[in-house]
Write a protein that holds these residues in place. Structure first.
Motif, PDB file in Angstrom:
ATOM      1  N   GLN A  75      45.722  31.810  40.523  1.00 25.10           N
ATOM      2  CA  GLN A  75      45.974  33.128  39.947  1.00 25.10           C
ATOM      3  C   GLN A  75      45.414  34.238  40.832  1.00 25.10           C
ATOM      4  O   GLN A  75      46.056  35.267  41.028  1.00 25.10           O
ATOM      5  N   ALA A 105      46.519  42.548  26.402  1.00 26.69           N
ATOM      6  CA  ALA A 105      47.489  41.502  26.707  1.00 26.69           C
ATOM      7  C   ALA A 105      48.493  41.373  25.566  1.00 26.69           C
ATOM      8  O   ALA A 105      49.111  40.329  25.381  1.00 26.69           O
ATOM      9  N   ILE A 158      48.040  41.266  34.515  1.00 24.70           N
ATOM     10  CA  ILE A 158      47.219  41.563  33.341  1.00 24.70           C
ATOM     11  C   ILE A 158      45.759  41.227  33.658  1.00 24.70           C
ATOM     12  O   ILE A 158      45.458  40.131  34.130  1.00 24.70           O
ATOM     13  N   ASP A 202      42.178  41.334  31.550  1.00 24.04           N
ATOM     14  CA  ASP A 202      41.680  41.555  30.190  1.00 24.04           C
ATOM     15  C   ASP A 202      40.506  40.624  29.918  1.00 24.04           C
ATOM     16  O   ASP A 202      40.224  39.710  30.702  1.00 24.04           O
ATOM     17  N   SER A 213      47.571  36.184  24.617  1.00 22.54           N
ATOM     18  CA  SER A 213      48.537  37.097  25.219  1.00 22.54           C
ATOM     19  C   SER A 213      49.923  36.906  24.619  1.00 22.54           C
ATOM     20  O   SER A 213      50.374  35.786  24.392  1.00 22.54           O
ATOM     21  N   ALA A 223      54.366  38.327  32.612  1.00 18.77           N
ATOM     22  CA  ALA A 223      53.433  38.753  33.661  1.00 18.77           C
ATOM     23  C   ALA A 223      53.493  37.809  34.850  1.00 18.77           C
ATOM     24  O   ALA A 223      53.556  36.584  34.695  1.00 18.77           O
ATOM     25  N   SER A 274      47.888  36.749  35.565  1.00 16.17           N
ATOM     26  CA  SER A 274      46.965  37.299  34.582  1.00 16.17           C
ATOM     27  C   SER A 274      45.595  36.658  34.732  1.00 16.17           C
ATOM     28  O   SER A 274      45.479  35.475  35.045  1.00 16.17           O
ATOM     29  N   ILE A 305      42.469  36.601  32.176  1.00 15.45           N
ATOM     30  CA  ILE A 305      41.905  36.939  30.874  1.00 15.45           C
ATOM     31  C   ILE A 305      40.615  36.135  30.736  1.00 15.45           C
ATOM     32  O   ILE A 305      40.631  34.954  30.397  1.00 15.45           O
TER      33      ILE A 305
END
Length: 338
Positions: free
Chosen positions: A4, A86, A109, A111, A117, A122, A125, A127
Motif C-alpha cells: 500500500q 473513509a 484514503i 484515516d 470503509s 480507492a 488506503s 487506515i
C-alpha cells in the motif's frame, strides 16, 4: 515498505495537481491533516489544492492556512487524497454540489477511524486504527516513505494529535506511549505546544453580546432518560444568524459538569423552501459511557467513542421522528453503562 505504501508513493510521484479533501463535517484533525499534507507535498514540488464542501467553522480558524481550504472542487486534478474519512456518506455535499465522480481519477484514503470503509474505489488506503489521529498516520507515512517534515508541517501534525485526543486526555492515551514519542519528535522539529494551545484558546472566545443568547440556550436544554441525556435543538434561523460567530451546540459541553449527564446531543435543523431537508446531530459522551461511535454508526454517521456525529437528509424530514429515534437508540446503548 509494504504494498500500500509503495502504491501511495508511486501515485504521488506520478501526480502534479493533487486535491486534498475533507468530509462534509471538518474538525481539528481533518483540517490540520490537510494543511500538513499541503506543506509536505508542496515540498515535493506538487501543486496542492485543499477542499471542503463547507466553510471552515470559526473554532477551527486558529490554524494558520484555514482560508486556503476552498469549497469549489478543482476538476482538473491528477490525484485526490481524502483525510480523516473513509465513508462515502460523508461526501454527500461534494456529490450534490459539484457532481464530481471520484471514481474517475486515483484516490488515496488516509484515516484512523475504526469505522469500516464504504469507499471501494480507492486506489490505495491507509487506515491505521492504532493512531489517535489522521495526523499521526501521516507522520508515520512520512517517516516510512521519506517525506520531509519541517516546522510548519510538524506544527499541523501536532495540532491534529492534540485535537483528537482533547489535549492528550482521552482514553486513546491509555497504554499508548507512542503518541507521546511521536509528539516529542514533532517538538524536536520546532513545534511550540504552548503557542498551539494559546491559539486554540483565542479561537474559542466570543463577543460578549452573545452572553444573553448562551443563557437562553441553557434554559432550552432538555434532559431525558433520568437525566443521563442532555439535548438541545437549534433551528435554521439561529444557525444562519450565529454560525460564523458561535456554534450553539457547544453550549452542551458545559453540561459535562452536571451530575448524571452521560451523553449530550445537539440537533441542528436546516430548511429549504420551508421544508426540513437536513438534520445534523453533534454527539459528545462522558468517559463512563463511550457510546458515541456506536450511536453514530447506527444512523450512518461516524466518529469516535466520545465525539461523533450524524447527518439525516431527505426531501422533507420529520424532525420529531429523527429526534425520537436518536434518543431511543441512545437510551438503548446507555443501558450497559448505568
Amino acid at each position: 515498505m509494504d504494498k500500500q505504501l509503495q502504491v501511495i508513493d508511486q501515485l504521488i510521484k506520478s501526480a502534479q495537481k493533487i486535491v486534498v479533501l475533507q468530509a462534509d463535517n471538518p474538525d481539528g484533525d481533518s483540517l490540520a491533516s490537510s494543511l500538513a499534507l499541503e506543506q509536505i507535498l508542496g515540498e515535493l514540488g506538487k501543486d496542492v489544492y485543499l477542499y471542503c464542501s463547507i466553510d471552515m467553522p470559526n473554532h477551527l480558524r486558529h490554524l494558520d492556512g484555514w482560508d486556503r481550504v476552498l469549497n469549489v472542487f478543482a476538476s482538473d486534478y491528477d490525484l485526490a487524497i481524502m483525510v480523516d474519512n473513509a465513508s462515502d456518506s460523508l461526501l454527500q455535499n461534494l456529490r450534490n454540489r459539484e457532481q464530481i465522480n471520484l471514481e474517475k481519477r486515483p484516490l488515496i484514503i488516509i484515516d484512523h477511524h475504526a469505522t469500516e470503509s464504504t469507499i471501494s474505489y480507492a486506489a490505495a488506503s491507509v487506515i491505521d486504527q492504532t493512531a489517535v489521529s489522521t495526523g499521526q498516520v501521516i507522520y508515520r507515512l512520512a517517516k516510512q516513505i521519506g517525506w520531509k517534515i519541517d516546522q510548519a508541517s510538524s506544527s499541523y501534525l501536532a495540532s491534529s494529535i492534540l485535537s483528537d485526543t482533547l489535549g492528550l486526555t482521552t482514553d486513546a492515551m491509555k497504554g499508548n506511549s507512542q503518541v507521546l514519542r511521536d509528539l516529542a519528535e514533532l517538538v524536536d522539529y520546532g513545534v511550540d505546544l504552548a503557542e498551539l494551545h494559546q491559539k486554540r484558546l483565542e479561537s474559542l472566545k466570543y463577543n460578549r453580546a452573545l452572553v444573553p443568547y448562551k443563557g437562553e440556550l441553557l434554559q432550552r436544554v432538555e434532559f431525558s432518560n433520568e437525566g443521563t441525556i442532555a439535548s438541545i435543538v437549534i433551528p435554521h434561523d439561529e444557525i444562519k444568524e450565529h454560525s460564523m460567530k458561535f456554534n450553539p451546540t457547544i453550549i452542551l459541553d458545559e453540561l459535562r459538569m452536571v451530575e448524571g449527564v452521560k451523553v449530550t446531543l445537539g440537533f441542528k435543523q436546516y430548511m429549504q423552501e420551508g421544508r426540513l431537508v437536513r438534520v445534523t446531530v453533534r454527539i459528545r459522551c462522558d468517559r463512563s459511557a463511550p457510546v458515541g461511535q456506536d450511536l453514530a454508526e447506527a444512523f450512518g454517521g461516524g466518529g469516535h467513542t466520545y465525539a461523533s456525529g450524524i447527518k439525516f437528509e431527505g426531501a422533507e424530514l420529520d424532525f420529531d421522528t429523527v429526534k425520537n429515534d436518536v434518543l431511543r437508540k441512545t437510551h438503548e446503548l446507555l443501558i450497559n453503562y448505568l
